[in-house]
Scaffold this active site. Structure first.
Site, PDB file in Angstrom:
ATOM      1  N   ASN A   9       0.870  -1.120  -0.076  1.00  0.00           N
ATOM      2  CA  ASN A   9      -0.101   0.098  -0.017  1.00  0.00           C
ATOM      3  C   ASN A   9       0.873   1.175  -0.142  1.00  0.00           C
ATOM      4  OD1 ASN A   9      -1.822   2.186   0.486  1.00  0.00           O
ATOM      5  ND2 ASN A   9      -2.200   1.567   2.894  1.00  0.00           N
ATOM      6  N   LYS A  11       0.147   4.066   0.034  1.00  0.00           N
ATOM      7  CA  LYS A  11      -0.546   5.370   0.459  1.00  0.00           C
ATOM      8  C   LYS A  11      -0.224   6.650  -0.498  1.00  0.00           C
ATOM      9  CE  LYS A  11       0.431   3.166   4.733  1.00  0.00           C
ATOM     10  NZ  LYS A  11       0.279   3.261   6.171  1.00  0.00           N
ATOM     11  N   HIS A  99      -9.398   0.615   5.440  1.00  0.00           N
ATOM     12  CA  HIS A  99      -7.975   0.633   5.902  1.00  0.00           C
ATOM     13  C   HIS A  99      -8.334   1.871   7.204  1.00  0.00           C
ATOM     14  CE1 HIS A  99      -3.567   2.334   6.675  1.00  0.00           C
ATOM     15  NE2 HIS A  99      -3.369   1.178   5.952  1.00  0.00           N
ATOM     16  N   GLU A 101      -6.436   4.256   8.229  1.00  0.00           N
ATOM     17  CA  GLU A 101      -6.273   5.825   7.891  1.00  0.00           C
ATOM     18  C   GLU A 101      -7.768   6.358   7.476  1.00  0.00           C
ATOM     19  OE1 GLU A 101      -2.759   5.324   5.863  1.00  0.00           O
ATOM     20  OE2 GLU A 101      -1.848   4.748   7.498  1.00  0.00           O
ATOM     21  N   GLU A 171      -4.838  -5.490  10.716  1.00  0.00           N
ATOM     22  CA  GLU A 171      -3.822  -4.367  10.883  1.00  0.00           C
ATOM     23  C   GLU A 171      -4.318  -3.629  12.200  1.00  0.00           C
ATOM     24  OE1 GLU A 171      -2.257  -3.045   7.098  1.00  0.00           O
ATOM     25  OE2 GLU A 171      -3.812  -1.713   7.331  1.00  0.00           O
ATOM     26  N   GLY A 177       2.530   1.878  10.789  1.00  0.00           N
ATOM     27  CA  GLY A 177       3.297   2.961  10.615  1.00  0.00           C
ATOM     28  C   GLY A 177       4.083   3.596  11.736  1.00  0.00           C
ATOM     29  N   SER A 212       3.772  -2.422  10.323  1.00  0.00           N
ATOM     30  CA  SER A 212       5.279  -2.306  10.562  1.00  0.00           C
ATOM     31  C   SER A 212       5.810  -3.779  10.079  1.00  0.00           C
ATOM     32  CB  SER A 212       5.411  -1.998  11.851  1.00  0.00           C
ATOM     33  OG  SER A 212       5.127  -0.579  12.192  1.00  0.00           O
TER      34      SER A 212
END
Ligand code: PEP
Length: 250
Positions: A9, A11, A99, A101, A171, A177, A212
């Site tokens: 991904n 992003k 996701h 985010e 996730e 991240g 990560s």
């Protein structure tokens, strides 16, 4: 036996020149010369504006194309949005939905994520459904409850059978991240839980871990019986790291 899957991904990163170098770096190293892709499928998910560039660069490669989200409607007055049909049109096979985010920053609800999952299936895309708990939810002992809710809303919308054509990615929000990785015990517990929630589709559904993942920890994660691959953020922006993780999955 379930196939392995490694998805990058990107992003909101990249530009034409950097993407060309990254894609070249990946496709010249993966699959390993003379070995073929074996049991490992791979995909990259660039920003919308670079999907056509990536499709062109990947046309003779085993690496597939995915998008980072999709609008839940077919077409119409949705300024700035992209439909599933458009993603198929430019060569996507996968699309990430839910996701964290987007759940947090674009305030996507569980119901909207379920609609996106449905829209993806309608046009033949394979949705990669992201689920995962926040740090507060984990600390409060509510990780499985959160993940169960996120999953059930989708199952109620599309039915269990739909997962035959879908991928789930666990996730943990606190691991994405941040450099913090779920311990093998934490990851395996959640993956086993997701499989159980998927009932008869559980044994055959690919469940990825994301958060990560790096070349240094991938092998340990992939050794777990219920982890079928990875959804990568940071590590997918470096061709050597991405390919090292694909090799670890093999
Ligand atoms: C992600 O954004 O899906 C992700 C897993 O990011 P990272 O690998 O950078 O934690």
């Amino acid at each position: 036996m379930r196939r392995r899957l490694v998805v990058g991904n990107w992003k909101m990163n990249g530009n034409l020149a950097d993407n060309a170098a990254l894609l070249k770096g990946i496709t010249t190293q993966w699959p390993v010369a003379g070995e073929g892709k074996g049991n490992v499928d791979t995909a990259v998910c660039p920003p919308f504006v670079y999907l056509s560039q990536a499709a062109q660069a990947l046309k003779d490669s085993v690496v597939e194309l995915g998008a980072q989200t999709v609008n839940e409607h077919d077409a119409g007055a949705f300024t700035g949005e992209v439909s599933g049909e458009m993603l198929v049109d430019v060569g996507c096979r996968y699309v990430i939905v839910g996701h964290n985010e987007r759940r947090r920053m674009q305030v996507e609800t569980d119901a909207q994520v379920a609609d996106k999952f449905h829209a993806a299936l309608q046009v033949g895309l394979t949705p990669i459904l992201c689920v995962g708990e926040s740090e507060q939810e984990r600390d409060a002992g509510q990780a499985l409850e959160t993940i169960g809710r996120q999953l059930r809303v989708v199952v109620e919308r599309v039915g269990l059978e739909a997962f035959e054509h879908a991928v789930v990615a666990y996730e943990p929000v606190w691991a994405v991240g941040t450099g913090k990785v779920a311990s093998p015990e934490q990851a395996e517990e959640v993956h086993r839980f997701i499989r159980a929630e998927l009932g008869k589709l559980g044994p055959q559904t690919q469940i990825l871990y994301g958060g990560s993942v790096k070349p240094g920890n991938a092998e340990q994660l992939f050794a777990l019986p219920d982890i079928d691959g990875a959804l990568l953020g940071g590590a997918s922006l470096n061709a050597d790291d991405f390919v090292a993780i694909c090799k670890a999955a093999a």
